[in-house]
Design a protein around this motif. Structure first.
Motif: not given
Lengths: 113, 898
Positions: B377, B509, B513-514, B517, B832
């Motif tokens: 990440v 993306v 994603t960050d 998560v 997200g």
């Protein structure tokens, strides 16, 4: 002077190996010797000579040592290695066979068909 | 057609290797030789032309023209040696200088990237660093010649006891070790005078111990052979810490008597500072083996020093050859066949890890994956920052491309810059971690009084090497990928007058994603922390009235199985007979405590085993354990004396076991056996004879998880935890229990009693540490997401300055402009968060449990915290460029376009 002939791709290495097989010689000398033995028919582009020499040296077909040239400057002399001699013989045999075959083909007459 | 003879192939390969070596290692001299050769060629040709009558100047010029472009020939010459890729990927000092310049030129982006990798790289390093620290040599043993010798039980996935029998036999027979030492650690009641004794960590050691360890006392003498004779005057060596804190570094302490257990013991020496073998000890006593020890004798642990010229492998082979001849009876022979004798680093003995170390533990891989995800990440976010930074250099890259720099050359330059950044980050991160480890009391965080003396988590040279390796990988992931993307069409579009780069799907993306998560991690950590705090106040846990039960741990001082078994039985009987005690339960772990997991194989009644392995918690319990906790067996029967003495092996399982592993089918008569990867023989089949309710088998979520209860004799239960059901205000029984213990079992050390609801010991710290670690991790992830967003937004605004300026000048409201920029980011943050929530819910329900009310609460907080931080960063990152945009005038914007 004979009419100049263009080298087929891949044949430069064979010609260089032949020139060096006649005796130790520096890069410029290779050029002159090819010109001499081909009676001026084969003229190698000066710049193209060195990548070819380095490629042959990289493959272990020729080796080099530093010596003194005719103008009293340091020059790099090339000589054929055992590997190079073997490769030269093979390439020459292969080329001669091909040249003979092509010559035979091209000289064929209708009666031979 | 046959190929070339072997020598031709070898000679050709050798020539190539030699050529590459010269061209790479002696690059400068090779380059000089090429240039010299070219100059000589031109000089000879010039001379020839002069001979032919050409004027010298003209000849020189003609010779140069005839030779052609020397630089191109040089490049071709290197390429003809197969070095084209090397040249293009090579990092030069110029690249490093350019990299430093870029770091300084964009300080904010550089700082964000350094921060991300300074967190990511140490986190990625942590698992391997810890694994290496555990297997490191003992202090004062740089060649790692000191090794532990132990038995490993593959079926139980645990260390099995070694005894004096093994110690004496191996000492006599093993040639691979120059000397062996036996020791056993325990807690001793120590009084420096007539006052109240205090517990102190101690070790009984055999005569060879200090010789094997290569340690001598700093004051006084070591233990002599006479000290080990039964009946000799008792002597003790004290640690430097005790000497300094209790005796004010008084050299006259030698010869003074202190009370250890029940005996007045003479201090004969002071060990050096830092020495606490085997782990925490501050007292060392001679190990005296009494005549009452029969059978396998006292349990001891064994270390040895490898003999000169002997390797660990040779020692292991010799040990395996010796093992079978050690059995003392048939039952022992069966045990011997099951166990594997091993030569292992000392840390593995202490930690109870398999011979492969942490690498052989499945959970270690999960930790590694988790840590690498964090690094990944971080790399993703740095990639975005690199992308943003590189996008501002299109002009420079386009010029370089126009001048003939290949794409791979530009990519390698960007890699060099990122590599420099990663190296700085790794150095900063590793230095910070090292500084923290040297200034923070890790033992206190772990709930211990001290760290094992041999365990050092400080940075080592191998850690530095691994850090450089990770920095290289990070730079490849974070630098090369965006560089490849950006040097594709974009540079050439810019050369043709195009507008350059825009953030595409990939970066979108990454941001989504960050945030997903981060939200998931924040949710998980908050839920765990909440769960821990919930548990603290719970009076009733999993059907056990925890607040009404007093719990206490007894530790053996004299670790002699037969004696301590009788002592413990007497103690338990005395406690059970005490008025006011309604129930008494003895086990190696009580409800709420972490119980060990073991893999098992299950076969339903009358059916063959499926072969599938399941992990369950296991508890060794005394007969009457369930009654003692106020529970009866729901189905089948409770344990009785026959279960201990008979040949058949019986177990009781909990209701979760029946549901999860047997699909609610009849459990009575079903069988299970313990298995392990690499085990040569699984253990014997155990028949399920009863089912009990869920009594809490772990600290985080006591209501969940399958458990297997094994009947055990009191002397086989270790550690020995006793729960006493004494009604309200259970701690009032504390003093009475201590009296009984001192009267009946003075050699047992009794820990401070507490209620079962508070009885967590190290487990609570473990869970708290886990929660704190996850929270820190979540914050890091949120910070990383924010840094990525920062890069994206600041570049977007910079890229669109002209467009936004024109809009502002034409009358667009500031609100509209801000929304124009933020719209995409807000969408990404929303997406997200939406993706992160189910992920968080899944983690929470799996780890924490569905029954608790905490998850929903935690999830809402998690989402709010994560999104809030990210939005604040987004606003800050937009603020400066947006102010610039809002201040711009139309004429300036139009001029910029021209």
């Amino acid at each position: 002077m004979a009419t100049q002939a263009e080298l087929l791709p891949g044949n430069l290495d064979l010609v260089i190996l032949k020139a060096i097989s006649l005796g130790d010689v520096h890069g410029y000398g290779v050029l002159l010797r090819i010109e001499q033995i081909s009676d001026g028919a084969i003229l190698v582009q000066q710049g193209a000579l060195y990548p070819a020499l380095y490629r042959l040296e990289h493959r272990g077909l020729i080796s080099s040592t530093w010596g003194t040239s005719e103008n009293n400057r340091r020059a790099k002399y090339y000589r054929l290695t055992a590997l190079g001699e073997r490769e030269f013989r093979q390439q020459r045999t292969s080329w001669t066979r091909l040249a003979d075959a092509i010559a035979l083909t091209l000289t064929a007459t209708p009666r031979e068909v | 057609m046959s190929g070339p003879p072997g020598w031709v192939t070898v000679a050709g390969a050798l020539a190539r290797v030699r050529s590459w070596y010269r061209s790479i290692v002696h690059r400068d001299s090779t380059e000089r030789a090429i240039r010299e050769e070219f100059e000589q060629h031109i000089a000879l040709h010039t001379a020839r032309l002069v001979q032919q009558g050409v004027a010298p100047d003209a000849a020189a010029q003609q010779a140069r023209v005839a030779f052609g472009h020397a630089e191109s020939h040089r490049v071709d010459a290197r390429a003809s040696r197969g070095l084209r890729w090397y040249d293009q990927l090579r990092v030069s000092t110029l690249d490093v200088k350019l990299g430093l310049r870029m770091l300084v030129k964009h300080p904010v982006i550089s700082a964000a990237a350094v921060l991300a990798l300074a967190v990511g790289i140490p986190v990625g390093l942590a698992p391997s660093h810890v694994a290496a620290a555990i297997e490191a040599p003992l202090p004062g043993d740089p060649d790692h010649r000191i090794r532990a010798i132990r038995y490993w039980d593959p079926a139980a996935v645990a260390v099995a006891a070694t005894s004096v029998v093994e110690y004496e036999y191996w000492s006599r027979e093993l040639r691979s070790f120059s000397a062996l030492a036996a020791f056993r650690a325990s807690t001793m009641q120590v009084a420096l005078d007539e006052g109240r004794p205090e517990p102190l960590e101690a070790a009984e050691v055999s005569a060879a111990t200090f010789g094997v360890l290569g340690v001598v006392p700093q004051h006084g003498r070591a233990l002599h052979a006479d000290d080990f004779i039964i009946g000799a005057a008792p002597v003790v060596l004290i640690g430097d810490h005790v000497w300094r804190t209790r005796f004010a570094s008084d050299p006259a302490v030698i010869g003074r008597a202190i009370r250890v257990g029940r005996e007045w013991t003479t201090v004969v020496g002071v060990m050096p500072d830092g020495f606490r073998f085997p782990s925490y000890a501050q007292l060392w006593l001679p190990m005296r083996l009494t005549a009452t020890q029969t059978g396998r004798g006292a349990t001891v642990q064994i270390v040895g020093r490898l003999a000169e010229g002997r390797s660990v492998e040779q020692a292991q082979a010799e040990l395996e050859l010796l093992a079978p001849s050690l059995s003392v009876d048939a039952r022992d022979a069966e045990r011997q066949a099951r166990l594997r004798p091993e030569v292992v680093p000392f840390g593995l003995l202490f930690m109870g890890l398999p011979a492969g170390g942490l690498d052989a533990v499945p959970e270690y891989y999960l930790a590694q994956i988790l840590m690498l995800v964090v690094l990944l990440v971080a790399c993703g976010n740095v990639a975005m920052l690199v992308f943003a930074q590189t996008a501002t250099r299109f002009k420079e890259l386009a010029v370089r491309a126009a001048l003939g720099a290949s794409r791979s050359r530009i990519v390698s330059q960007i890699f060099a810059e990122t590599f420099l950044l990663a190296l700085i980050s790794a150095a900063a991160g590793v230095f910070l971690v090292d500084w923290t480890l040297s200034h923070v009391n890790l033992a206190a965080i772990g709930g211990q009084t001290a760290m094992p003396y041999w365990l050092s988590l400080r940075v080592t040279p191998s850690t530095v090497v691994r850090a450089v390796l990770l920095a290289t990988l990070s730079a490849t992931a974070a630098g090369v990928l965006p560089a490849i993307a950006i040097t594709g069409r974009a540079v050439y579009q810019h050369m043709r007058g195009g507008s350059g780069v825009r953030f595409g799907r990939l970066t979108g993306v990454l941001v989504v994603t960050d945030i997903a998560v981060a939200v998931a991690a924040v949710g998980l950590s908050l839920a765990i922390v909440r769960q821990v705090t919930d548990r603290q106040s719970l009076a009733t846990v999993a059907g056990v009235p925890a607040a009404e039960i007093m719990a206490v741990e007894f530790r053996r001082f004299d670790d002699v199985p037969l004696d301590s078994g009788r002592t413990v039985r007497t103690l338990v009987a005395a406690l059970a007979a005490e008025p006011g005690v309604r129930g008494l339960a003895v086990a190696n772990a009580l409800p709420l405590m972490e119980q060990p997991s073991r893999p098992i194989e299950v076969a339903r009644a009358g059916a063959e085993a499926s072969g599938a392995q399941e992990w369950v918690r296991t508890v060794a319990v005394d007969i009457g354990y369930f009654r003692g906790l106020g529970h009866t067996v729901l189905r089948g029967r409770d344990f009785d004396r026959n279960d201990l003495e008979g040949q058949d092996r019986h177990v009781i399982v909990n209701t979760a076991f029946v549901t999860e592993l047997l699909g609610d089918r009849d459990p009575i008569g079903a069988r299970l056996r313990f298995a392990a990867r690499g085990a040569r023989d699984p253990s014997a089949w155990h028949e399920i004879v009863g089912v009990v309710p869920h009594l809490g088998i772990n600290a985080v979520n006591p209501e969940r998880g399958a458990a297997v209860y094994l009947p055990a004799a009191l002397d086989a239960i270790a550690p020995l935890h006793v729960a006493l059901d004494v009604g309200e205000v259970p701690l009032r029984m504390g003093p009475r229990v201590r009296e009984i213990a001192q009267a009946v079992a003075p050699d047992l050390y009794m820990a401070s009693p507490t209620t079962l609801s508070e009885y967590r010991q190290g487990d609570w710290y473990l869970v708290l540490g886990l929660g704190a670690g996850l929270t820190a991790l979540a914050l890091v992830l949120v910070a990383l997401a924010a840094s990525g967003l920062f890069a994206m937004l600041s570049l977007t605004v910079t890229e669109r300055t002209r467009e936004l300026g024109i809009r502002a000048a034409l009358g667009a409201s500031p609100r509209t402009l801000v929304w124009t920029v933020l719209r995409r980011s807000v969408r990404q943050i929303g997406l997200g968060a939406a993706l992160g929530l189910p992920l968080a819910a899944y983690f929470v329900s799996t780890v924490v449990g569905e029954s608790s009310a905490s998850p929903l609460w935690a999830l809402l907080i998690a989402t709010g915290v994560a999104c809030g931080i990210v939005l604040i960063v987004a606003a800050v990152s937009c603020a400066v460029p947006m102010r610039r945009v809002l201040a711009i005038e139309a004429s300036i914007a139009m001029r910029a376009e021209a």
